[in-house]
Design an enzyme around this catalytic site. Sequence first.
Site, PDB file in Angstrom:
ATOM      1  N   LYS A 136       0.835  -1.077   0.010  1.00 33.29           N
ATOM      2  CA  LYS A 136       0.031  -0.108  -0.302  1.00 33.29           C
ATOM      3  C   LYS A 136       0.838   1.339   0.119  1.00 33.29           C
ATOM      4  O   LYS A 136       0.699   2.454  -0.612  1.00 33.29           O
ATOM      5  CB  LYS A 136      -0.922   0.038   1.240  1.00 33.29           C
ATOM      6  CG  LYS A 136      -1.980   1.203   1.411  1.00 33.29           C
ATOM      7  CD  LYS A 136      -2.771   1.176   0.074  1.00 33.29           C
ATOM      8  CE  LYS A 136      -3.729   2.444   0.195  1.00 33.29           C
ATOM      9  NZ  LYS A 136      -3.450   3.591   0.942  1.00 33.29           N
ATOM     10  N   GLU A 187       0.599   6.628  -6.692  1.00 31.15           N
ATOM     11  CA  GLU A 187      -0.750   7.426  -6.451  1.00 31.15           C
ATOM     12  C   GLU A 187       0.091   9.236  -6.529  1.00 31.15           C
ATOM     13  O   GLU A 187      -0.361   9.961  -7.369  1.00 31.15           O
ATOM     14  CB  GLU A 187      -1.390   7.403  -5.341  1.00 31.15           C
ATOM     15  CG  GLU A 187      -2.627   8.159  -5.253  1.00 31.15           C
ATOM     16  CD  GLU A 187      -3.159   7.901  -4.116  1.00 31.15           C
ATOM     17  OE1 GLU A 187      -3.672   6.681  -3.735  1.00 31.15           O
ATOM     18  OE2 GLU A 187      -3.420   8.811  -3.168  1.00 31.15           O
TER      19      GLU A 187
HETATM   20  O1  LIG Z   1      -5.491   4.492  -2.002  1.00 30.89           O
HETATM   21  C1  LIG Z   1      -6.203   5.270  -1.417  1.00 30.89           C
HETATM   22  O2  LIG Z   1      -7.297   5.186  -1.000  1.00 30.89           O
HETATM   23  C2  LIG Z   1      -5.781   6.437  -0.996  1.00 30.89           C
HETATM   24  O3  LIG Z   1      -4.177   6.349  -1.185  1.00 30.89           O
HETATM   25  C3  LIG Z   1      -5.699   6.782   0.579  1.00 30.89           C
HETATM   26  O4  LIG Z   1      -5.406   5.752   1.133  1.00 30.89           O
HETATM   27  C4  LIG Z   1      -4.780   7.832   1.054  1.00 30.89           C
HETATM   28  O5  LIG Z   1      -4.618   7.955   2.437  1.00 30.89           O
HETATM   29  C5  LIG Z   1      -5.256   9.312   1.016  1.00 30.89           C
HETATM   30  O6  LIG Z   1      -5.966   9.570  -0.222  1.00 30.89           O
HETATM   31  C6  LIG Z   1      -4.778  10.424   1.098  1.00 30.89           C
HETATM   32  O7  LIG Z   1      -3.121  10.202   1.120  1.00 30.89           O
HETATM   33  P1  LIG Z   1      -2.370  11.347   1.204  1.00 30.89           P
HETATM   34  O8  LIG Z   1      -2.435  12.378   2.472  1.00 30.89           O
HETATM   35  O9  LIG Z   1      -0.844  10.928   1.649  1.00 30.89           O
HETATM   36  O10 LIG Z   1      -2.012  12.030  -0.179  1.00 30.89           O
END
Ligand SMILES: O=C(O)[C@H](O)[C@@H](O)[C@H](O)[C@H](O)COP(=O)(O)O
Length: 307
Positions: free
Chosen positions: A175, A182
């Site tokens: 993850k 991401e």
């Molecule tokens: O896959 C997901 O659903 C996202 O990765 C999620 O888990 C993440 O925690 C937030 O979107 C914010 O993450 P950041 O604050 O690091 O941008």
Amino acid sequence: MRLAMLGLGRMGGNMARRLAAGGIEVVGWNRSRETADALAAEWDRISAAGTMAEAVEALTPPRVVWSMLPAGEATEAALMELTRHLEPGDIVVDGGNADYRESLDHGRLLGDSGIEFIDAGVSGGVWGREEGYCLMVGGTEAAVGRLEPALRVLAPAPDRGWARVGPVGAGHFTKMVHNGVEYGMMQAFAEGFDLLERKEAFAIDPGQVAELWRHGSVVRSWLLDLMADFLGEDARLDDIAPWVADSGEGRWTVREAVDSGVPAPVLTAALYARFQSQDERGYQARLLARLRQAFGGHAVRQGGEAE
Ligand SMILES: O=C(O)[C@H](O)[C@@H](O)[C@H](O)[C@H](O)COP(=O)(O)O
């Protein structure tokens, strides 16, 4: 199947709803009791517990307790407390965005009491309730096998969107890397759309291009789908402050890249772009401007205005 869900916020609450809709009974616990009560009032298959001990008591051994508490102190405290209530053979799942190194420690801590630990990286955000969550799961084959009925309900399809990716630690590690990717994808889109939006001579509509790229283009993706939606309504984004938070996963990914000597320039640049956006003092840029003035006599802007 019946399990306890600890933490009924945006993620935990929606996961409890999806589990209940899929036939799994959920005993919900939340720091504020009202949240658990409200959820229980909303769903037949969800009941509320006032304490973690009560949540555990409502289950039959071997028990499954799924934590969606924030990573760090809240998770740490919950795991310590659970060791007092659970028995050998029970399973604890941490579905928060935890650092995989901490999850390795948690696996050892619970393992000392004979409790199985599973680290589940959960992706899908607020859309997961309807569309299903992507679950990256670390743990023993036996423990993950016992969790399978819940995983099949939470995933977008029973046989897709969840997988045991390795032993304890592997779920949160996967993850972490997912979130690094991401960051990189988001940054690439942000830079591209900035270029499009700034080309005044062509007056390109970013919303139109986002929608266009969704069809047949090699960069079509869910992030682009989301962008097409909001840019279609408001492409200027004037009401959004240019400040991007980061919750840790991006930092851990870059640290991992450094520790293992893996080149990750895109992910690193994407993380630094967020830091830059968070830099409200602007000391770096002010120093650069001043230095440039010192050696070259170049103009600086003062008080935000061009000289
Ligand atoms: O896959 C997901 O659903 C996202 O990765 C999620 O888990 C993440 O925690 C937030 O979107 C914010 O993450 P950041 O604050 O690091 O941008």
